[in-house]
Design a protein around this motif. Structure first.
Motif, PDB file in Angstrom:
ATOM      1  N   LEU A   6      69.306 -17.178  76.300  1.00  9.97           N
ATOM      2  CA  LEU A   6      70.186 -17.416  75.157  1.00  9.97           C
ATOM      3  C   LEU A   6      71.207 -18.501  75.433  1.00  9.97           C
ATOM      4  O   LEU A   6      71.597 -19.246  74.530  1.00  9.97           O
ATOM      5  N   ALA A   7      71.659 -18.600  76.684  1.00 11.70           N
ATOM      6  CA  ALA A   7      72.675 -19.599  77.028  1.00 11.70           C
ATOM      7  C   ALA A   7      72.152 -21.021  76.873  1.00 11.70           C
ATOM      8  O   ALA A   7      72.946 -21.964  76.761  1.00 11.70           O
ATOM      9  N   LEU A   8      70.840 -21.200  76.852  1.00 15.60           N
ATOM     10  CA  LEU A   8      70.256 -22.525  76.652  1.00 15.60           C
ATOM     11  C   LEU A   8      70.392 -22.974  75.196  1.00 15.60           C
ATOM     12  O   LEU A   8      70.396 -24.170  74.910  1.00 15.60           O
ATOM     13  N   ARG A   9      70.505 -22.018  74.278  1.00 16.58           N
ATOM     14  CA  ARG A   9      70.533 -22.347  72.849  1.00 16.58           C
ATOM     15  C   ARG A   9      71.868 -22.065  72.176  1.00 16.58           C
ATOM     16  O   ARG A   9      72.127 -22.580  71.084  1.00 16.58           O
ATOM     17  N   HIS A  10      72.696 -21.234  72.798  1.00 13.58           N
ATOM     18  CA  HIS A  10      73.943 -20.823  72.159  1.00 13.58           C
ATOM     19  C   HIS A  10      75.119 -20.959  73.126  1.00 13.58           C
ATOM     20  O   HIS A  10      74.937 -21.088  74.334  1.00 13.58           O
ATOM     21  N   ASP A  11      76.302 -20.905  72.559  1.00 10.92           N
ATOM     22  CA  ASP A  11      77.534 -20.927  73.341  1.00 10.92           C
ATOM     23  C   ASP A  11      77.899 -19.475  73.643  1.00 10.92           C
ATOM     24  O   ASP A  11      78.464 -18.770  72.801  1.00 10.92           O
ATOM     25  N   LEU A  12      77.566 -19.012  74.839  1.00 14.29           N
ATOM     26  CA  LEU A  12      77.782 -17.613  75.203  1.00 14.29           C
ATOM     27  C   LEU A  12      79.052 -17.450  76.023  1.00 14.29           C
ATOM     28  O   LEU A  12      79.305 -18.213  76.960  1.00 14.29           O
ATOM     29  N   ASN A  54      69.257  -5.308  76.751  1.00 15.48           N
ATOM     30  CA  ASN A  54      68.063  -6.060  76.347  1.00 15.48           C
ATOM     31  C   ASN A  54      67.851  -6.074  74.840  1.00 15.48           C
ATOM     32  O   ASN A  54      67.515  -7.108  74.261  1.00 15.48           O
ATOM     33  N   GLU A  55      68.064  -4.934  74.167  1.00 18.29           N
ATOM     34  CA  GLU A  55      67.810  -4.901  72.727  1.00 18.29           C
ATOM     35  C   GLU A  55      68.815  -5.748  71.953  1.00 18.29           C
ATOM     36  O   GLU A  55      68.453  -6.492  71.046  1.00 18.29           O
ATOM     37  N   VAL A  56      70.100  -5.652  72.310  1.00 19.80           N
ATOM     38  CA  VAL A  56      71.098  -6.407  71.548  1.00 19.80           C
ATOM     39  C   VAL A  56      70.943  -7.905  71.771  1.00 19.80           C
ATOM     40  O   VAL A  56      71.078  -8.704  70.834  1.00 19.80           O
ATOM     41  N   LEU A  57      70.632  -8.323  72.994  1.00 16.32           N
ATOM     42  CA  LEU A  57      70.465  -9.753  73.251  1.00 16.32           C
ATOM     43  C   LEU A  57      69.204 -10.285  72.580  1.00 16.32           C
ATOM     44  O   LEU A  57      69.187 -11.406  72.057  1.00 16.32           O
ATOM     45  N   THR A  58      68.142  -9.475  72.561  1.00 18.88           N
ATOM     46  CA  THR A  58      66.919  -9.876  71.855  1.00 18.88           C
ATOM     47  C   THR A  58      67.180  -9.987  70.361  1.00 18.88           C
ATOM     48  O   THR A  58      66.760 -10.946  69.709  1.00 18.88           O
ATOM     49  N   ARG A  59      67.889  -8.997  69.797  1.00 15.86           N
ATOM     50  CA  ARG A  59      68.187  -9.021  68.370  1.00 15.86           C
ATOM     51  C   ARG A  59      69.065 -10.215  68.006  1.00 15.86           C
ATOM     52  O   ARG A  59      68.847 -10.867  66.978  1.00 15.86           O
ATOM     53  N   PHE A  60      70.049 -10.505  68.836  1.00 15.84           N
ATOM     54  CA  PHE A  60      70.893 -11.669  68.582  1.00 15.84           C
ATOM     55  C   PHE A  60      70.064 -12.947  68.589  1.00 15.84           C
ATOM     56  O   PHE A  60      70.267 -13.830  67.750  1.00 15.84           O
ATOM     57  N   GLY A  61      69.108 -13.056  69.517  1.00 16.23           N
ATOM     58  CA  GLY A  61      68.248 -14.234  69.566  1.00 16.23           C
ATOM     59  C   GLY A  61      67.466 -14.433  68.285  1.00 16.23           C
ATOM     60  O   GLY A  61      67.242 -15.566  67.845  1.00 16.23           O
ATOM     61  N   HIS A  62      67.064 -13.329  67.640  1.00 19.83           N
ATOM     62  CA  HIS A  62      66.333 -13.418  66.372  1.00 19.83           C
ATOM     63  C   HIS A  62      67.269 -13.704  65.197  1.00 19.83           C
ATOM     64  O   HIS A  62      66.910 -14.400  64.252  1.00 19.83           O
ATOM     65  N   MET A  63      68.478 -13.152  65.246  1.00 19.20           N
ATOM     66  CA  MET A  63      69.432 -13.326  64.146  1.00 19.20           C
ATOM     67  C   MET A  63      69.975 -14.745  64.079  1.00 19.20           C
ATOM     68  O   MET A  63      70.107 -15.323  63.000  1.00 19.20           O
ATOM     69  N   ALA A  64      70.351 -15.286  65.222  1.00 18.88           N
ATOM     70  CA  ALA A  64      71.059 -16.572  65.267  1.00 18.88           C
ATOM     71  C   ALA A  64      70.050 -17.711  65.297  1.00 18.88           C
ATOM     72  O   ALA A  64      69.619 -18.151  66.363  1.00 18.88           O
ATOM     73  N   ARG A  65      69.665 -18.194  64.141  1.00 22.01           N
ATOM     74  CA  ARG A  65      68.669 -19.254  64.044  1.00 22.01           C
ATOM     75  C   ARG A  65      69.230 -20.610  64.467  1.00 22.01           C
ATOM     76  O   ARG A  65      68.528 -21.436  65.015  1.00 22.01           O
ATOM     77  N   LYS A  66      70.494 -20.852  64.155  1.00 22.49           N
ATOM     78  CA  LYS A  66      71.136 -22.098  64.544  1.00 22.49           C
ATOM     79  C   LYS A  66      72.069 -21.809  65.713  1.00 22.49           C
ATOM     80  O   LYS A  66      72.398 -20.658  66.001  1.00 22.49           O
ATOM     81  N   ARG A  67      72.499 -22.860  66.387  1.00 26.35           N
ATOM     82  CA  ARG A  67      73.385 -22.689  67.525  1.00 26.35           C
ATOM     83  C   ARG A  67      74.659 -21.972  67.087  1.00 26.35           C
ATOM     84  O   ARG A  67      75.319 -22.372  66.128  1.00 26.35           O
ATOM     85  N   SER A  68      75.002 -20.904  67.782  1.00 29.29           N
ATOM     86  CA  SER A  68      76.134 -20.068  67.421  1.00 29.29           C
ATOM     87  C   SER A  68      76.997 -19.804  68.647  1.00 29.29           C
ATOM     88  O   SER A  68      76.614 -20.100  69.776  1.00 29.29           O
ATOM     89  N   VAL A  69      78.165 -19.256  68.388  1.00 29.34           N
ATOM     90  CA  VAL A  69      79.077 -18.843  69.452  1.00 29.34           C
ATOM     91  C   VAL A  69      79.052 -17.320  69.514  1.00 29.34           C
ATOM     92  O   VAL A  69      79.200 -16.652  68.487  1.00 29.34           O
ATOM     93  N   ARG A  88      80.969 -28.379  60.052  1.00 31.14           N
ATOM     94  CA  ARG A  88      82.203 -27.763  60.541  1.00 31.14           C
ATOM     95  C   ARG A  88      82.073 -26.244  60.659  1.00 31.14           C
ATOM     96  O   ARG A  88      82.572 -25.655  61.600  1.00 31.14           O
ATOM     97  N   GLU A  89      81.451 -25.623  59.682  1.00 29.06           N
ATOM     98  CA  GLU A  89      81.351 -24.174  59.672  1.00 29.06           C
ATOM     99  C   GLU A  89      80.497 -23.690  60.837  1.00 29.06           C
ATOM    100  O   GLU A  89      79.416 -24.211  61.094  1.00 29.06           O
ATOM    101  N   GLN A  90      80.974 -22.690  61.522  1.00 31.63           N
ATOM    102  CA  GLN A  90      80.235 -22.128  62.639  1.00 31.63           C
ATOM    103  C   GLN A  90      79.989 -20.643  62.414  1.00 31.63           C
ATOM    104  O   GLN A  90      80.645 -20.000  61.601  1.00 31.63           O
ATOM    105  N   PHE A  91      79.028 -20.126  63.169  1.00 32.59           N
ATOM    106  CA  PHE A  91      78.717 -18.707  63.141  1.00 32.59           C
ATOM    107  C   PHE A  91      79.185 -18.105  64.454  1.00 32.59           C
ATOM    108  O   PHE A  91      78.758 -18.533  65.530  1.00 32.59           O
ATOM    109  N   ILE A  92      80.056 -17.115  64.358  1.00 32.14           N
ATOM    110  CA  ILE A  92      80.621 -16.450  65.519  1.00 32.14           C
ATOM    111  C   ILE A  92      80.124 -15.004  65.523  1.00 32.14           C
ATOM    112  O   ILE A  92      80.207 -14.312  64.501  1.00 32.14           O
ATOM    113  N   TYR A  93      79.619 -14.562  66.648  1.00 32.56           N
ATOM    114  CA  TYR A  93      79.134 -13.192  66.764  1.00 32.56           C
ATOM    115  C   TYR A  93      79.914 -12.453  67.855  1.00 32.56           C
ATOM    116  O   TYR A  93      80.116 -12.979  68.946  1.00 32.56           O
ATOM    117  N   LEU A  94      80.320 -11.233  67.541  1.00 32.08           N
ATOM    118  CA  LEU A  94      80.871 -10.319  68.540  1.00 32.08           C
ATOM    119  C   LEU A  94      79.789  -9.303  68.866  1.00 32.08           C
ATOM    120  O   LEU A  94      79.347  -8.553  67.981  1.00 32.08           O
TER     121      LEU A  94
END
Length: 285
Positions: free
Chosen positions: A190-196, A156-171, A70-76
């Motif tokens: 990133l859209a292939l692995r996460h809910d963007l 590019n840097e923030v999207l790359t960093r998010f890809g490294h941070m979010a190990r599991k599928r995140s929003v 149930r618990e999800q990870f949400i990133y702004l």
């Protein structure tokens, strides 16, 4: 700052509790089940859940136990470049801060973990995902008052960093005016692995007038002064707007468009409902 933060929390609390958290919960549900542990097999258990490695190692039949995730990870991921913070006399930042606060409080109200990344042409601030009111206030305080060092935008840097941070599928909610053009490849991956979800913050004054002719403008990010033909600029803005809609749709990214000063509660609730309708259409439910 404390009084501004308190007023923002009070402004957001009622719509979150009475409307948005329910809409949020219907759209961003947990992703199925996750592994918890193994236990000895009992008559009637589903043999498809058998853990054959543990069974072979112990000599006793064991099955895998799972719990609903149930618990999800949400990133702004929030653009705090000069065009976002200095546009329209501070109203642009106020709109961004209110929207980010509504998302944060909705996620925390649902028991999710929320993280924040502020960026310009570099990572300015990172707050790892966590829960609770105090954590939410920390994020809201950064949205309201953090002063970045950079002025320009680079994704590019923030999207790359998010890809490294979010190990599991995140929003993730990427909040920006999307005036830079270096994000499409990283966003697609990133859209292939996460809910963007992209939030395009639209300026509502000045250049939307019917006036034509040359005006002298200062670029808030580069500091350069140049003369701009208002009619050509308006056409360019319209083309950018249409291109952004098409690019996001092609890459499976949900796009929300929000005008500066617009009612954030209505816009966010409408976005949640549109996503829910689209999900129902896709699943036939």
């Amino acid at each position: 700052m404390e009084s501004r933060l308190r007023l923002l929390e009070l402004k957001c609390r009622r719509p979150v509790e009475h409307l948005l958290v329910g809409e949020y919960r219907s759209v961003f549900r947990g992703q199925g089940v996750e592994f918890e542990d193994v236990r000895p097999y009992q008559p009637g258990d589903d043999v498809r859940m058998m853990d054959w490695k543990v069974t072979a190692r112990t000599g006793t039949a064991h099955i895998k136990r799972h719990i609903e995730e149930r618990e999800q990870f949400i990133y702004l991921l929030v653009d705090v470049s000069a065009s976002m913070l200095e546009g329209e006399g501070g109203r642009k930042r106020a709109t961004m801060a209110e929207l980010g606060s509504l998302i944060t409080m909705s996620a925390i109200g649902n028991g999710d973990r929320v993280g924040l990344v502020l960026f310009t042409d570099r990572i300015e601030l990172m707050i790892p995902p966590s829960k609770g009111r105090q954590h939410g206030l920390r994020i809201m305080e950064a949205l309201v008052g953090f002063q970045p060092e950079g002025r320009e935008t680079a994704f590019n840097e923030v999207l790359t960093r998010f890809g490294h941070m979010a190990r599991k599928r995140s929003v993730a909610f990427v909040i920006s005016d999307f005036l830079a053009g270096d994000y499409l490849d990283d966003l697609s991956a990133l859209a292939l692995r996460h809910d963007l979800n992209a939030v395009n913050l639209l300026e509502t004054g000045g250049l939307e007038s019917e006036e034509d002719g040359l005006v002298r403008l200062v670029d808030s990010e580069s500091g350069e002064t140049r003369y701009v033909d208002l009619r050509k600029r308006k056409l360019a803005d319209e083309r950018h707007h249409e291109a952004l809609q098409e690019q996001m749709m092609e890459r499976g990214v949900s796009l929300m468009e929000l005008g500066v000063g617009e009612d954030c509660v209505s816009a966010l609730a409408g976005f949640f409902r549109a996503r829910q309708r689209r999900l129902a259409d896709e699943t036939g439910g």
